[in-house]
Design a protein around this motif. Sequence first.
Motif, mmCIF file in Angstrom:
data_model
loop_
_atom_site.group_PDB
_atom_site.id
_atom_site.type_symbol
_atom_site.label_atom_id
_atom_site.label_comp_id
_atom_site.label_asym_id
_atom_site.label_seq_id
_atom_site.Cartn_x
_atom_site.Cartn_y
_atom_site.Cartn_z
ATOM 1 N N ALA A 1 -34.508 -37.947 114.936
ATOM 2 C CA ALA A 1 -35.626 -37.047 114.598
ATOM 3 C C ALA A 1 -36.528 -37.655 113.525
ATOM 4 C CB ALA A 1 -35.069 -35.708 114.124
ATOM 5 N N TRP B 1 -39.542 -37.018 110.276
ATOM 6 C CA TRP B 1 -39.569 -36.184 109.072
ATOM 7 C C TRP B 1 -40.623 -35.090 109.154
ATOM 8 C CZ3 TRP B 1 -44.521 -36.851 107.798
ATOM 9 C CH2 TRP B 1 -45.109 -38.091 108.054
ATOM 10 N N ASN B 2 -41.490 -35.133 110.155
ATOM 11 C CA ASN B 2 -42.639 -34.214 110.065
ATOM 12 C C ASN B 2 -42.280 -32.768 110.429
ATOM 13 O OD1 ASN B 2 -42.441 -35.070 112.731
ATOM 14 N ND2 ASN B 2 -44.594 -34.690 113.129
ATOM 15 N N ILE C 1 -37.690 -30.160 115.564
ATOM 16 C CA ILE C 1 -37.523 -31.281 116.493
ATOM 17 C C ILE C 1 -36.044 -31.627 116.671
ATOM 18 C CG2 ILE C 1 -38.039 -33.735 116.840
ATOM 19 C CD1 ILE C 1 -40.854 -33.114 115.814
ATOM 20 N N LYS D 1 -29.458 -37.791 114.110
ATOM 21 C CA LYS D 1 -29.848 -38.594 112.941
ATOM 22 C C LYS D 1 -31.209 -38.116 112.442
ATOM 23 C CE LYS D 1 -32.059 -42.274 111.948
ATOM 24 N NZ LYS D 1 -32.592 -41.756 110.671
ATOM 25 N N GLU E 1 -35.009 -40.486 107.219
ATOM 26 C CA GLU E 1 -34.523 -40.893 105.899
ATOM 27 C C GLU E 1 -34.930 -39.898 104.810
ATOM 28 O OE1 GLU E 1 -35.798 -42.730 108.207
ATOM 29 O OE2 GLU E 1 -35.062 -44.792 108.180
ATOM 30 N N PHE F 1 -35.508 -39.450 121.368
ATOM 31 C CA PHE F 1 -36.169 -40.019 120.193
ATOM 32 C C PHE F 1 -37.520 -39.357 119.989
ATOM 33 C CE2 PHE F 1 -39.314 -42.817 118.339
ATOM 34 C CZ PHE F 1 -38.702 -43.223 117.171
ATOM 35 N N GLY G 1 -40.672 -39.837 117.257
ATOM 36 C CA GLY G 1 -41.131 -40.642 116.132
ATOM 37 C C GLY G 1 -42.343 -41.450 116.531
ATOM 38 N N SER G 2 -42.503 -42.587 115.882
ATOM 39 C CA SER G 2 -43.700 -43.395 116.113
ATOM 40 C C SER G 2 -43.601 -44.126 117.454
ATOM 41 C CB SER G 2 -43.852 -44.397 114.982
ATOM 42 O OG SER G 2 -42.708 -45.213 114.921
ATOM 43 N N GLU H 1 -40.670 -38.780 122.493
ATOM 44 C CA GLU H 1 -41.810 -37.954 122.065
ATOM 45 C C GLU H 1 -42.476 -38.723 120.943
ATOM 46 O OE1 GLU H 1 -42.843 -35.426 123.555
ATOM 47 O OE2 GLU H 1 -41.152 -34.421 124.511
ATOM 48 N N LEU H 2 -43.679 -39.251 121.192
ATOM 49 C CA LEU H 2 -44.254 -40.228 120.258
ATOM 50 C C LEU H 2 -45.563 -39.726 119.647
ATOM 51 C CD1 LEU H 2 -43.411 -43.279 122.528
ATOM 52 C CD2 LEU H 2 -42.009 -42.259 120.727
ATOM 53 N N GLY H 3 -46.428 -40.632 119.335
ATOM 54 C CA GLY H 3 -47.624 -40.273 118.573
ATOM 55 C C GLY H 3 -48.708 -39.618 119.407
ATOM 56 N N CYS I 1 -47.883 -34.426 115.444
ATOM 57 C CA CYS I 1 -48.207 -35.300 116.575
ATOM 58 C C CYS I 1 -49.292 -34.696 117.465
ATOM 59 C CB CYS I 1 -46.950 -35.580 117.378
ATOM 60 S SG CYS I 1 -46.051 -34.092 117.788
ATOM 61 N N GLU J 1 -53.481 -43.170 115.112
ATOM 62 C CA GLU J 1 -52.918 -41.947 114.547
ATOM 63 C C GLU J 1 -52.814 -42.119 113.030
ATOM 64 O OE1 GLU J 1 -48.715 -41.082 115.259
ATOM 65 O OE2 GLU J 1 -49.307 -39.052 115.770
ATOM 66 N N PHE K 1 -51.976 -39.557 110.845
ATOM 67 C CA PHE K 1 -50.858 -38.718 110.399
ATOM 68 C C PHE K 1 -51.076 -38.227 108.972
ATOM 69 C CE2 PHE K 1 -46.238 -37.768 111.348
ATOM 70 C CZ PHE K 1 -46.542 -37.164 112.552
ATOM 71 N N PHE L 1 -43.076 -29.509 127.063
ATOM 72 C CA PHE L 1 -43.844 -30.264 126.072
ATOM 73 C C PHE L 1 -43.534 -31.746 126.200
ATOM 74 C CE2 PHE L 1 -44.315 -32.338 121.976
ATOM 75 C CZ PHE L 1 -45.596 -31.963 121.633
HETATM 76 P P1 NAD Z 1 -40.431 -43.305 112.830
HETATM 77 O O1 NAD Z 1 -40.602 -43.861 114.184
HETATM 78 O O2 NAD Z 1 -40.624 -44.194 111.682
HETATM 79 O O3 NAD Z 1 -38.993 -42.659 112.642
HETATM 80 C C1 NAD Z 1 -38.483 -41.671 113.499
HETATM 81 C C2 NAD Z 1 -36.971 -41.717 113.465
HETATM 82 O O4 NAD Z 1 -36.526 -42.952 114.009
HETATM 83 C C3 NAD Z 1 -36.366 -41.646 112.055
HETATM 84 O O5 NAD Z 1 -35.178 -40.890 112.101
HETATM 85 C C4 NAD Z 1 -36.047 -43.092 111.750
HETATM 86 O O6 NAD Z 1 -35.007 -43.258 110.831
HETATM 87 C C5 NAD Z 1 -35.632 -43.589 113.117
HETATM 88 N N1 NAD Z 1 -35.757 -45.040 113.315
HETATM 89 C C6 NAD Z 1 -36.553 -45.908 112.656
HETATM 90 N N2 NAD Z 1 -36.368 -47.153 113.124
HETATM 91 C C7 NAD Z 1 -35.432 -47.065 114.095
HETATM 92 C C8 NAD Z 1 -34.826 -48.012 114.973
HETATM 93 N N3 NAD Z 1 -35.151 -49.295 114.932
HETATM 94 N N4 NAD Z 1 -33.922 -47.573 115.879
HETATM 95 C C9 NAD Z 1 -33.602 -46.260 115.952
HETATM 96 N N5 NAD Z 1 -34.133 -45.327 115.140
HETATM 97 C C10 NAD Z 1 -35.039 -45.707 114.225
HETATM 98 O O7 NAD Z 1 -41.418 -42.052 112.817
HETATM 99 P P2 NAD Z 1 -41.711 -41.097 111.595
HETATM 100 O O8 NAD Z 1 -42.658 -41.828 110.717
HETATM 101 O O9 NAD Z 1 -40.465 -40.533 111.026
HETATM 102 O O10 NAD Z 1 -42.434 -39.893 112.348
HETATM 103 C C11 NAD Z 1 -43.783 -39.863 112.549
HETATM 104 C C12 NAD Z 1 -44.129 -40.167 113.981
HETATM 105 O O11 NAD Z 1 -43.476 -39.243 114.854
HETATM 106 C C13 NAD Z 1 -45.585 -40.009 114.297
HETATM 107 O O12 NAD Z 1 -46.064 -41.109 115.024
HETATM 108 C C14 NAD Z 1 -45.657 -38.746 115.136
HETATM 109 O O13 NAD Z 1 -46.749 -38.661 115.990
HETATM 110 C C15 NAD Z 1 -44.381 -38.790 115.843
HETATM 111 N N6 NAD Z 1 -44.007 -37.454 116.324
HETATM 112 C C16 NAD Z 1 -44.076 -37.176 117.652
HETATM 113 C C17 NAD Z 1 -43.769 -35.918 118.129
HETATM 114 C C18 NAD Z 1 -43.816 -35.592 119.596
HETATM 115 O O14 NAD Z 1 -43.194 -34.630 119.988
HETATM 116 N N7 NAD Z 1 -44.508 -36.351 120.410
HETATM 117 C C19 NAD Z 1 -43.363 -34.931 117.254
HETATM 118 C C20 NAD Z 1 -43.318 -35.243 115.894
HETATM 119 C C21 NAD Z 1 -43.624 -36.520 115.459
#
Ligand code: NAD
Length: 459
Positions: free
Chosen positions: A131, A133-134, A139, A157, A160, A208, A210-211, A232-234, A266, A358, A360, A424
Amino acid sequence: MSAEYALEVLNPATEEVVATVPGATAADVDAAVVRATRAQAVWAALAPGDRARLLRRFATAVDEHLEELARLEVREAGHTLGNARWEAGNVRDLFDYAAGGVERLTGRQIPVPGGLDLTILEPLGVVAVIAPWNFPMPIAAWGTAPALAAGNAVLLKPAETTPLTALRLAELALDAGLPEGLFQVLPGHGPVAGTALVDHPGIAKIVFTGSTAVGKQVLARGSALLKRVTLELGGKSPNIVFADADLEAAAAAAPMAFLDNSGQDCCARTRILVQRTAYDRFLDLLAPAIESVLVGDPADENTQMGPLISRSQLERVRSYVDADAPGIRGKAPEGPGFWFPPTVLTEVDPRARVAVEEVFGPVAVVLPFEDEAEAVALANATDYGLAGSIWTRDVGRALRVSQAVRAGNLSVNSHSSVRYWTPFGGFKQSGIGRELGPDALTAFTETKNVFISTEGPAQ
Ligand code: NAD
């Protein structure tokens, strides 16, 4: 859990240390998978009604601790109190909704000659939810609730910077009677605990959020074991305002459509596309709406926007905005905390970094367009495809543009994107797969086809 990988949780509004949490190592992940595998076998063998009852009990426990969870989210993530209460309530609702699916997770019977053909939806086994942090609580629950309801175990997980609400949810789950080991939270660093989860052969699926950059790594690494992966990404979502729209309503709604959660959303509508004939009027309406957004202490009931999550996020947002760039600025507190004011940039090149990447953070651009074709072209001129809004009084146009914009979640004359009972997810580089909605449980199953011959033994 290792002190070597400890996580320091800061209050983003004050920069004070809220807690220090040990981080998981690869060995912790190994041990967690052993416990989860054992618990999953017990869980999957329970009667569906019993599993549903335990999930509902957990939802009730979340409801009873809603205020505590919300206040914890305010402290670790800087979310406004109103948002944080909604987020804890969303966790409750997700588990209630998923619990309703346990007894309804049915296969099919397909007509075939010479026998009976059945499909059975079996759980995958152990699922990892990684997951961001946002929105730490919702999520986490988007993946966890349907995965558990479909008979899987979950290793979560959290990011951080925001492990605390996840850890509290795991305690509440145990108190509610979920079997030990079924839902475990592993706070840790992405490159350590995150990669250990992605690489682990005992984990069948990675959910997953995140970014996009890390999502691509997860997909590539997971493919070594052909893991099921949901991403689910950016996003860089458009807010398209046609001249025939209710401009007052569109301008009143535009600020919080990208400022909610300080723009760390996001689905944030950060590209405001306005038909040229309405452009000046729209900006005249938008300016006071932006300037009056209340930015400040997230624990204050009236606050509309809090701080950014961290110093590094603040630096990142700053890198997109020149101090003298033309536009509209709101107010933000000074002093400790990771504050950035609501910002709308005008006179921006549509290919500029701030218009396509993005950010953010609480930053949007306004771009003019001439006609429907140009609006659609601009809306689609991004690698992302998560969400978008269309403001018009013309029903035909609303439908045409909804069909033409390549994004997973569109709203007309509104900015809503997320309901736990509607699907979604993203097009293009915003992701793979769908979460939430009526099919959420199915995404955590394998379909098995069984043919039973009705032919008698050969005479
Ligand atoms: P991030 O990708 O840096 O981290 C997300 C998660 O992945 C964290 O738990 C992190 O510890 C983990 N992570 C980091 N490196 C990893 C690796 N190599 N292997 C496995 N896990 C790893 O993203 P972030 O900065 O925490 O979150 C912001 C991003 O999330 C933005 O781009 C946002 O658009 C996206 N987001 C998308 C949605 C969606 O539903 N599409 C929802 C919320 C946030």
